[in-house]
Design an enzyme around this catalytic site. Structure first.
Site, PDB file in Angstrom:
ATOM      1  N   CYS A  43       9.802   0.005  -0.562  1.00 28.09           N
ATOM      2  CA  CYS A  43       9.538   1.438  -0.368  1.00 28.09           C
ATOM      3  C   CYS A  43      10.749   2.140   0.231  1.00 28.09           C
ATOM      4  CB  CYS A  43       8.313   1.604   0.531  1.00 28.09           C
ATOM      5  SG  CYS A  43       7.897   3.301   0.871  1.00 28.09           S
ATOM      6  N   CYS A  48       9.811   4.239  -2.933  1.00 32.93           N
ATOM      7  CA  CYS A  48       9.312   5.589  -2.618  1.00 32.93           C
ATOM      8  C   CYS A  48      10.364   6.526  -2.020  1.00 32.93           C
ATOM      9  CB  CYS A  48       8.159   5.523  -1.618  1.00 32.93           C
ATOM     10  SG  CYS A  48       7.256   3.981  -1.540  1.00 32.93           S
ATOM     11  N   LYS A  51      13.543   7.283  -4.185  1.00 37.56           N
ATOM     12  CA  LYS A  51      13.038   7.978  -5.371  1.00 37.56           C
ATOM     13  C   LYS A  51      12.698   9.431  -5.062  1.00 37.56           C
ATOM     14  CE  LYS A  51       8.822   8.112  -6.214  1.00 37.56           C
ATOM     15  NZ  LYS A  51       7.459   7.557  -6.300  1.00 37.56           N
ATOM     16  N   TYR A 177       4.019   4.936 -13.921  1.00 38.95           N
ATOM     17  CA  TYR A 177       4.451   6.129 -13.186  1.00 38.95           C
ATOM     18  C   TYR A 177       5.921   6.072 -12.796  1.00 38.95           C
ATOM     19  CZ  TYR A 177       4.358   3.942  -8.486  1.00 38.95           C
ATOM     20  OH  TYR A 177       4.619   3.179  -7.380  1.00 38.95           O
ATOM     21  N   GLU A 181       8.632   8.958 -13.644  1.00 39.58           N
ATOM     22  CA  GLU A 181       9.362   9.619 -12.565  1.00 39.58           C
ATOM     23  C   GLU A 181      10.873   9.544 -12.793  1.00 39.58           C
ATOM     24  OE1 GLU A 181       6.288   9.169  -8.815  1.00 39.58           O
ATOM     25  OE2 GLU A 181       7.721   7.565  -9.147  1.00 39.58           O
ATOM     26  N   HIS A 437      -5.487  32.645  -0.670  1.00 42.26           N
ATOM     27  CA  HIS A 437      -4.965  33.452  -1.764  1.00 42.26           C
ATOM     28  C   HIS A 437      -3.614  34.044  -1.399  1.00 42.26           C
ATOM     29  CE1 HIS A 437      -5.321  35.810  -5.391  1.00 42.26           C
ATOM     30  NE2 HIS A 437      -4.927  36.862  -4.707  1.00 42.26           N
ATOM     31  N   GLU A 442      -6.242  27.236  -4.639  1.00 42.96           N
ATOM     32  CA  GLU A 442      -7.529  27.938  -4.502  1.00 42.96           C
ATOM     33  C   GLU A 442      -8.393  27.767  -5.758  1.00 42.96           C
ATOM     34  OE1 GLU A 442      -7.542  32.320  -4.417  1.00 42.96           O
ATOM     35  OE2 GLU A 442      -5.507  32.277  -5.226  1.00 42.96           O
TER      36      GLU A 442
HETATM   37  C1  LIG Z   1      10.873   2.654  -7.858  1.00 40.75           C
HETATM   38  C2  LIG Z   1       9.612   2.538  -7.041  1.00 40.75           C
HETATM   39  C3  LIG Z   1       8.999   3.670  -6.586  1.00 40.75           C
HETATM   40  C4  LIG Z   1       7.849   3.585  -5.806  1.00 40.75           C
HETATM   41  N1  LIG Z   1       7.260   4.735  -5.388  1.00 40.75           N
HETATM   42  C5  LIG Z   1       6.156   4.686  -4.634  1.00 40.75           C
HETATM   43  C6  LIG Z   1       5.553   5.875  -4.155  1.00 40.75           C
HETATM   44  O1  LIG Z   1       6.014   6.978  -4.415  1.00 40.75           O
HETATM   45  N2  LIG Z   1       4.444   5.764  -3.369  1.00 40.75           N
HETATM   46  C7  LIG Z   1       3.913   4.545  -3.053  1.00 40.75           C
HETATM   47  O2  LIG Z   1       2.914   4.500  -2.336  1.00 40.75           O
HETATM   48  N3  LIG Z   1       4.460   3.403  -3.513  1.00 40.75           N
HETATM   49  C8  LIG Z   1       5.560   3.444  -4.288  1.00 40.75           C
HETATM   50  N4  LIG Z   1       6.130   2.281  -4.741  1.00 40.75           N
HETATM   51  C9  LIG Z   1       5.464   0.998  -4.443  1.00 40.75           C
HETATM   52  C10 LIG Z   1       5.779   0.524  -3.027  1.00 40.75           C
HETATM   53  O3  LIG Z   1       7.168   0.474  -2.831  1.00 40.75           O
HETATM   54  C11 LIG Z   1       5.166  -0.846  -2.819  1.00 40.75           C
HETATM   55  O4  LIG Z   1       3.780  -0.798  -3.136  1.00 40.75           O
HETATM   56  C12 LIG Z   1       5.297  -1.321  -1.379  1.00 40.75           C
HETATM   57  O5  LIG Z   1       6.644  -1.383  -1.009  1.00 40.75           O
HETATM   58  C13 LIG Z   1       4.639  -2.706  -1.222  1.00 40.75           C
HETATM   59  O6  LIG Z   1       4.841  -3.197   0.074  1.00 40.75           O
HETATM   60  P1  LIG Z   1       4.862  -4.760   0.338  1.00 40.75           P
HETATM   61  O7  LIG Z   1       4.949  -4.895   1.805  1.00 40.75           O
HETATM   62  O8  LIG Z   1       3.773  -5.413  -0.383  1.00 40.75           O
HETATM   63  O9  LIG Z   1       6.195  -5.282  -0.347  1.00 40.75           O
HETATM   64  P2  LIG Z   1       7.707  -4.841  -0.217  1.00 40.75           P
HETATM   65  O10 LIG Z   1       7.855  -3.489   0.344  1.00 40.75           O
HETATM   66  O11 LIG Z   1       8.317  -5.094  -1.546  1.00 40.75           O
HETATM   67  O12 LIG Z   1       8.312  -5.831   0.863  1.00 40.75           O
HETATM   68  C14 LIG Z   1       8.475  -7.190   0.617  1.00 40.75           C
HETATM   69  C15 LIG Z   1       9.660  -7.678   1.420  1.00 40.75           C
HETATM   70  O13 LIG Z   1       9.666  -9.082   1.419  1.00 40.75           O
HETATM   71  C16 LIG Z   1      10.989  -9.547   1.322  1.00 40.75           C
HETATM   72  N5  LIG Z   1      10.946 -10.912   0.820  1.00 40.75           N
HETATM   73  C17 LIG Z   1      10.530 -11.337  -0.390  1.00 40.75           C
HETATM   74  N6  LIG Z   1      10.579 -12.669  -0.474  1.00 40.75           N
HETATM   75  C18 LIG Z   1      11.026 -13.110   0.739  1.00 40.75           C
HETATM   76  C19 LIG Z   1      11.284 -14.392   1.279  1.00 40.75           C
HETATM   77  N7  LIG Z   1      11.054 -15.492   0.567  1.00 40.75           N
HETATM   78  N8  LIG Z   1      11.772 -14.480   2.537  1.00 40.75           N
HETATM   79  C20 LIG Z   1      12.006 -13.371   3.281  1.00 40.75           C
HETATM   80  N9  LIG Z   1      11.761 -12.117   2.808  1.00 40.75           N
HETATM   81  C21 LIG Z   1      11.279 -11.996   1.560  1.00 40.75           C
HETATM   82  C22 LIG Z   1      11.627  -8.554   0.352  1.00 40.75           C
HETATM   83  O14 LIG Z   1      13.038  -8.555   0.456  1.00 40.75           O
HETATM   84  C23 LIG Z   1      11.003  -7.253   0.821  1.00 40.75           C
HETATM   85  O15 LIG Z   1      11.785  -6.643   1.819  1.00 40.75           O
HETATM   86  C24 LIG Z   1       7.299   2.325  -5.506  1.00 40.75           C
HETATM   87  C25 LIG Z   1       7.921   1.162  -5.958  1.00 40.75           C
HETATM   88  C26 LIG Z   1       9.067   1.267  -6.722  1.00 40.75           C
HETATM   89  C27 LIG Z   1       9.730   0.009  -7.211  1.00 40.75           C
END
Ligand SMILES: Cc1cc2nc3c(=O)[nH]c(=O)nc-3n(C[C@H](O)[C@H](O)[C@H](O)COP(=O)(O)OP(=O)(O)OC[C@H]3O[C@@H](n4cnc5c(N)ncnc54)[C@H](O)[C@@H]3O)c2cc1C
Length: 455
Positions: A43, A48, A51, A177, A181, A437, A442
């Site tokens: 994110c 997010c 973006k 999406y 975007e 308004h 609205e």
């Molecule tokens: C281009 C794009 C736009 C998006 N826009 C939106 C939006 O507008 N609104 C919205 O709500 N969501 C959006 N999302 C989705 C959102 O980013 C994800 O749903 C959210 O980040 C998920 O969180 P998470 O904690 O599951 O995983 P992540 O945020 O992906 O975090 C996982 C972390 O784990 C780390 N990791 C992975 N494997 C290991 C390992 N073996 N050892 C140590 N670290 C590790 C990774 O490096 C990463 O930092 C978007 C996603 C993308 C790709």
């Protein structure tokens, strides 16, 4: 003294992992969190946040064109990609620092490096093995590339934000999406943009009327839409550009091809199978209602469980889990059926609850209210942009089952409506509400005549 190094070992410092780690640590739980890339996860670094910053950037050109009808004229509109990219980098760097401080200030031990599960209660990072009473897998997902010749020449959302130069011609492949975007971002910034999707209409899962409406609006903004198409081959030309051969046999020459065809859970080589954790066919961790995997000491949440891949959902899951494990268990589990969400295309989509097709499939009796109009701003701007608003109301109970909007600030508008609907607002409550308004919003409280009924 506990037999383990930590009470909770979190793998992944993204949206879900950071929230769970912090919330647990402030309750006195001994927490470690491992991250192998950047703090804040997808994110903050490649999702997010960057973006939305690029979406803002992409809207200025249109605003300046719209301004002419109001007598405001800019002589020349220029755009410098490196300014946008480097300012974005600085802001993300600032956020990375904030995440680091939040974690250490809450008492978490931050471990840099790639973590691998070595057993139900052990995790290895580099040469060191740690033990923990519980392990939380919050590793998120990873974008995919197709298996076609030249796929290595394509980029994904991981690379797109930091390109060395602005692509004057770009092809975006995908129908979700994120693809829509990015098409809007590049078109708005002035690139010749084509969106290629193998299905007959993008944004599957959204309301059909919304999808058709958005297709018309996105095309008006200059995005070439090619549905029922798919790249078969990508080749680098001598001048550095890319030739993309499509299923139809047509060849397009572009500077970049961006794939946004979905993300897979990042569970490869994570060691989960050796610890007895069940994964589904997509590699997602299978969890129960309390995010517990088939190995009782190992939990998972966020994108890696492949339910709803959104940051606020990962946050809600993290709060519910921590409260379940270390609190009074009063935080409700997320209601996956009532999640308000937005697509930041131009104009925006805001959506909540069920679509009209879902209402039909579920055999519900519902009244549909639809309003399609030209927003006041565009009576002078000269823009042909239109706004769509739609309510799906259950007959009898008058409960609002779904709300959909395509128009300026739809995401901002939907957030407030989501509170009302979560609190159980009915159509009668909407009708009783006095409008503000003149606003577009609205319209949601003045839709009196139903467009059609389904039964
Ligand atoms: C281009 C794009 C736009 C998006 N826009 C939106 C939006 O507008 N609104 C919205 O709500 N969501 C959006 N999302 C989705 C959102 O980013 C994800 O749903 C959210 O980040 C998920 O969180 P998470 O904690 O599951 O995983 P992540 O945020 O992906 O975090 C996982 C972390 O784990 C780390 N990791 C992975 N494997 C290991 C390992 N073996 N050892 C140590 N670290 C590790 C990774 O490096 C990463 O930092 C978007 C996603 C993308 C790709």
């Amino acid at each position: 003294m506990s037999q383990y190094d930590f009470d909770l070992f979190v793998i992944g410092a993204g949206s879900g992992g950071v929230r769970a780690a912090r919330m647990a640590a402030v309750r006195g739980v001994r927490v470690a969190i491992a991250e192998d890339l950047h703090l804040g996860g997808t994110c903050v670094n490649v999702g997010c946040v960057p973006k939305k910053l690029y979406v803002y950037a992409s809207e200025y050109r249109q605003s300046m064109e719209d301004a002419r009808g109001f007598g405001v004229e800019a002589q020349q509109i220029g755009f410098d990609w490196s300014t946008l990219r480097d300012n974005k980098k600085r802001e993300i760097g600032r956020l990375n620092g904030i995440y680091g401080n939040l974690l250490t200030n809450s008492g978490c031990e931050l471990i840099n490096g790639r973590a691998r599960v070595t057993g139900p209660n052990s995790v290895q990072v580099g040469e060191r093995e740690y033990t923990a009473q519980r392990i939380l897998v919050a590793v998120g997902g990873w974008p995919q590339l197709p298996e076609i010749p030249g796929a290595e020449l394509a980029i994904t959302s991981n690379e797109v934000f930091d390109l060395d130069s602005f692509p004057e011609r770009i092809m975006v492949v995908g129908g979700g999406y994120i693809a829509v975007e990015f098409a809007g971002i590049f078109a708005g910034l002035g690139a010749q943009t084509e969106l290629v999707y193998r299905g007959d209409l993008f944004l599957r899962g959204f309301d059909r009327e919304v999808r058709e409406f958005v297709a018309t609006e996105v095309a008006k903004k200059g995005v070439k839409l090619s549905f029922n198409e798919d790249p078969q081959q990508i080749e680098r030309r001598d001048d550095g550009a890319l030739d993309v051969t499509l299923k139809s046999g047509e060849v397009r020459t572009v500077d970049q091809i961006l794939y946004a065809i979905g993300r897979v859970p990042k569970t490869v080589n994570l060691g989960l199978e050796t610890a007895g954790v069940e994964l589904n066919s997509k590699g997602a961790v299978v969890v129960d209602d309390h995010f517990q995997s088939s190995t009782p000491s190992i939990y998972a949440l966020g994108d890696v469980i492949d339910r709803v891949q959104l940051t606020p959902v990962a946050l809600a899951e993290a709060m519910a889990l921590v409260d379940h494990l270390y609190g009074d268990d009063k935080t409700p589990m997320p209601n996956y059926k009532m999640i308000a969400t937005a697509v930041f295309c131009q104009p925006n989509i805001g959506t909540l609850g069920i679509t009209e097709d879902e209402a039909i499939e579920q055999g519900l009796k519902a009244d549909i209210y639809v309003s399609d109009f030209r927003a006041m701003r565009h009576t002078l701007s000269g823009s042909e942009e239109r706004t769509l608003m739609k309510l799906i109301v259950e007959q009898g109970s008058e409960r609002i089952l779904g709300i959909h909007m395509v128009g300026a600030d739809a995401g901002e508008i939907m957030q407030g409506l989501a509170v009302a609907v979560t609190a159980g607002a009915t159509k009668e409550a909407f009708d009783r509400t006095i409008g503000i308004h003149p606003t577009a919003a609205e319209e949601f409280v003045t839709m009196r005549t139903k467009t059609r009924s389904i039964c």
